[in-house]
Enzyme design. Sequence first.
Site, PDB file in Angstrom:
ATOM      1  N   LYS A 233       0.841  -1.196   0.000  1.00 46.02           N
ATOM      2  CA  LYS A 233       0.000   0.000   0.000  1.00 46.02           C
ATOM      3  C   LYS A 233       0.879   1.249   0.000  1.00 46.02           C
ATOM      4  CE  LYS A 233      -1.900   2.806   3.010  1.00 46.02           C
ATOM      5  NZ  LYS A 233      -1.993   4.042   2.220  1.00 46.02           N
TER       6      LYS A 233
ATOM      7  N   GLU B  83      10.099   1.410  10.503  1.00 54.49           N
ATOM      8  CA  GLU B  83      11.025   2.534  10.265  1.00 54.49           C
ATOM      9  C   GLU B  83      10.239   3.810  10.498  1.00 54.49           C
ATOM     10  OE1 GLU B  83      14.139   2.066   9.728  1.00 54.49           O
ATOM     11  OE2 GLU B  83      13.995  -0.098   9.454  1.00 54.49           O
TER      12      GLU B  83
ATOM     13  N   CYS C 177      13.094  11.574   6.496  1.00 51.09           N
ATOM     14  CA  CYS C 177      13.231  11.147   7.888  1.00 51.09           C
ATOM     15  C   CYS C 177      14.648  11.375   8.397  1.00 51.09           C
ATOM     16  CB  CYS C 177      12.848   9.684   8.025  1.00 51.09           C
ATOM     17  SG  CYS C 177      13.785   8.632   6.900  1.00 51.09           S
TER      18      CYS C 177
ATOM     19  N   GLU D   5       8.703  15.823  16.069  1.00 51.99           N
ATOM     20  CA  GLU D   5       9.125  15.814  14.667  1.00 51.99           C
ATOM     21  C   GLU D   5       8.238  16.771  13.872  1.00 51.99           C
ATOM     22  OE1 GLU D   5       8.183  12.366  12.275  1.00 51.99           O
ATOM     23  OE2 GLU D   5      10.158  12.447  11.338  1.00 51.99           O
TER      24      GLU D   5
HETATM   25  P1  NDP Z   1       2.067   7.900   8.305  1.00 50.11           P
HETATM   26  O1  NDP Z   1       2.457   7.123   9.502  1.00 50.11           O
HETATM   27  O2  NDP Z   1       0.922   8.824   8.399  1.00 50.11           O
HETATM   28  O3  NDP Z   1       1.747   6.933   7.086  1.00 50.11           O
HETATM   29  C1  NDP Z   1       2.650   5.980   6.576  1.00 50.11           C
HETATM   30  C2  NDP Z   1       1.860   4.930   5.803  1.00 50.11           C
HETATM   31  O4  NDP Z   1       1.047   4.215   6.733  1.00 50.11           O
HETATM   32  C3  NDP Z   1       0.910   5.513   4.770  1.00 50.11           C
HETATM   33  O5  NDP Z   1       0.815   4.639   3.668  1.00 50.11           O
HETATM   34  C4  NDP Z   1      -0.384   5.571   5.542  1.00 50.11           C
HETATM   35  O6  NDP Z   1      -1.502   5.623   4.712  1.00 50.11           O
HETATM   36  C5  NDP Z   1      -0.307   4.274   6.325  1.00 50.11           C
HETATM   37  N1  NDP Z   1      -1.153   4.191   7.505  1.00 50.11           N
HETATM   38  C6  NDP Z   1      -1.741   5.189   8.199  1.00 50.11           C
HETATM   39  N2  NDP Z   1      -2.498   4.676   9.207  1.00 50.11           N
HETATM   40  C7  NDP Z   1      -2.378   3.317   9.146  1.00 50.11           C
HETATM   41  C8  NDP Z   1      -2.905   2.228   9.910  1.00 50.11           C
HETATM   42  N3  NDP Z   1      -3.731   2.411  10.932  1.00 50.11           N
HETATM   43  N4  NDP Z   1      -2.549   0.984   9.569  1.00 50.11           N
HETATM   44  C9  NDP Z   1      -1.712   0.770   8.544  1.00 50.11           C
HETATM   45  N5  NDP Z   1      -1.200   1.751   7.757  1.00 50.11           N
HETATM   46  C10 NDP Z   1      -1.519   3.020   8.063  1.00 50.11           C
HETATM   47  O7  NDP Z   1       3.389   8.648   7.832  1.00 50.11           O
HETATM   48  P2  NDP Z   1       3.514   9.699   6.663  1.00 50.11           P
HETATM   49  O8  NDP Z   1       3.022   9.111   5.379  1.00 50.11           O
HETATM   50  O9  NDP Z   1       2.961  10.985   7.165  1.00 50.11           O
HETATM   51  O10 NDP Z   1       5.105   9.801   6.520  1.00 50.11           O
HETATM   52  C11 NDP Z   1       5.870  10.660   7.273  1.00 50.11           C
HETATM   53  C12 NDP Z   1       6.506   9.911   8.430  1.00 50.11           C
HETATM   54  O11 NDP Z   1       7.291   8.850   7.927  1.00 50.11           O
HETATM   55  C13 NDP Z   1       7.455  10.796   9.218  1.00 50.11           C
HETATM   56  O12 NDP Z   1       7.247  10.575  10.596  1.00 50.11           O
HETATM   57  C14 NDP Z   1       8.827  10.275   8.819  1.00 50.11           C
HETATM   58  O13 NDP Z   1       9.818  10.488   9.772  1.00 50.11           O
HETATM   59  C15 NDP Z   1       8.551   8.824   8.589  1.00 50.11           C
HETATM   60  N6  NDP Z   1       9.568   8.252   7.734  1.00 50.11           N
HETATM   61  C16 NDP Z   1      10.480   7.379   8.287  1.00 50.11           C
HETATM   62  C17 NDP Z   1      11.503   6.853   7.515  1.00 50.11           C
HETATM   63  C18 NDP Z   1      12.480   5.871   8.099  1.00 50.11           C
HETATM   64  O14 NDP Z   1      13.113   5.176   7.315  1.00 50.11           O
HETATM   65  N7  NDP Z   1      12.629   5.770   9.403  1.00 50.11           N
HETATM   66  C19 NDP Z   1      11.652   7.227   6.102  1.00 50.11           C
HETATM   67  C20 NDP Z   1      10.633   8.116   5.637  1.00 50.11           C
HETATM   68  C21 NDP Z   1       9.630   8.606   6.431  1.00 50.11           C
HETATM   69  P3  NDP Z   1      -2.148   7.058   4.344  1.00 50.11           P
HETATM   70  O15 NDP Z   1      -1.101   7.856   3.677  1.00 50.11           O
HETATM   71  O16 NDP Z   1      -3.253   6.692   3.446  1.00 50.11           O
HETATM   72  O17 NDP Z   1      -2.600   7.628   5.651  1.00 50.11           O
END
Ligand code: NDP
Length: 488
Positions: A174, A249, A283, A386
């Site tokens: 997804k 992550e 990130c 963050e």
């Molecule tokens: P989110 O946690 O909002 O979303 C990440 C993914 O999870 C999206 O596809 C989202 O879908 C999905 N998601 C949301 N809720 C659920 C749930 N209940 N169950 C399963 N999946 C779910 O993060 P962001 O997309 O806002 O990304 C930014 C974040 O990602 C920042 O905190 C950043 O630091 C972190 N990040 C970490 C990295 C690492 O390697 N450590 C690298 C890059 C980013 P939808 O978009 O449809 O809500």
Amino acid sequence: MLELLNLIGAQLKPAQDGQWLDQIEPATGQVTGRLPRSNAADVEDAYAAAAQAFPSWSATPIERRAACLRNLAALVNQHSETLAQAESQDNGKPIRLAQSVDIPRAEQNLAFFASAIEQFSSEAHIPAGHTHINYTHRKSIGVVGCISPWNLPLYLFTWKIAPALAAGNCVIAKPSEITPVTAWMLSQWVLQAGFPPGVLNIVHGLGPEVGQAIVEHPRIKAISFTGGTVTGAHIARTAGPMFKKMSLELGGKNPAIIFADCDFDKALQTTIRSSFANQGQICLCSSRILIEDSIYDRFRDALVAKVQRMQPGDPLDPATKMGAVVSASHRDKVLGHIQAAHSEGATLLCGGGLADAPNERCANGYFIQPTIFENAGPSCKINQEEVFGPVITLQRFHAESEAIQLANSSDYGLACTIWTQDLGKAHRVAAEVESGIAWVNCWLVRDLRTPFGGVKASGVGREGGWSALQFFTEPQNVCISLSSIEMP
Ligand code: NDP
């Protein structure tokens, strides 16, 4: 207007109940297309396709699986310019960044894990006397879930699916609903690359709907997730009691530690990049800049002078270095953090609000000025939470021990950068900083063989190289007796 579809089995199709979500371009605020608002029924459909494909895919020779990944990498290469345009438009990132980083890296991820699986090996343990032999049989897990965020859309999507597929699993992936276009483009080439139907399924929709359905599906055995810490904790609460394998992550609040003996110009230039690349939405971006007292004023003044001149531009303009933030709600979240910093008494050095639209096309886009604060204590929200946007703070330190203490005064522990010409100091500080990654005199230099991930609230597990292939396989120890008499 683009109309995106799910890839389930051999078919590209809409959500079963016909629901759609709008696709919005961050630089203009305009709807550019729509994507399926899928739900648990679509995930079940994808699961059925994946489960049917698994016995044959997991038994497929490694060379054949690697060839499919290489074919897909070649298709990404062939369409790289179209993909870069789409990524820039979908995410708001500068087209040059998509051309030079996102898309080449997506191709590299696929090609890298094609080679990695051909080199992957496991252990054997033979006791003295050769009475028994133990070997580790690394088996494909089954159907696995890969959930990726919006900041590096195709880059992080391929970073997850490539090792999962290489290791012989079938995948339900997804992408973020905010940036789904490049994953949709990829889904049109999956069968052409030679993957049998059902091996890779891509289901679009909202996190709490599709993501949640993947995480709580009783027969999806592993979850690889990249995203926010709050979402990661929610996933862990759901998948933990089901004993699923999990790789999480999560977020970061990364320190850049600038010692007085650094190469000043290199530290300055790279800190600007590490703070504001992709509008601070990586990130690994630095967000807390810790500067040794004796060069604090000079470094601050030089940094502010350069950052003040940086203005966001139209992401599709090749000259643009900073684009739009990803969505209206994210823009408002970042502005909320800026407001909180003011409320806590931080001093604004530059930026601090919305940026002017770079042209008429972008009149309704989401542009924020690069922003720098100082005089915020380490426990202030702006130094703890963050922001994930173009906002950094500066803090002063006097001694190495204080730098380490400040660096570690965060719940997060993803990455740090250390700037010094003293290798001994660099080594000592890297060892003491609580982070999964430490860069010395550089930033974002990535070797895909290295373990990638964070500690504390930045996540659990490691991606990259062997770590990813170990995550996506289940080790079984096989012990064979070599003697005719069973030992007691
Ligand atoms: P989110 O946690 O909002 O979303 C990440 C993914 O999870 C999206 O596809 C989202 O879908 C999905 N998601 C949301 N809720 C659920 C749930 N209940 N169950 C399963 N999946 C779910 O993060 P962001 O997309 O806002 O990304 C930014 C974040 O990602 C920042 O905190 C950043 O630091 C972190 N990040 C970490 C990295 C690492 O390697 N450590 C690298 C890059 C980013 P939808 O978009 O449809 O809500």
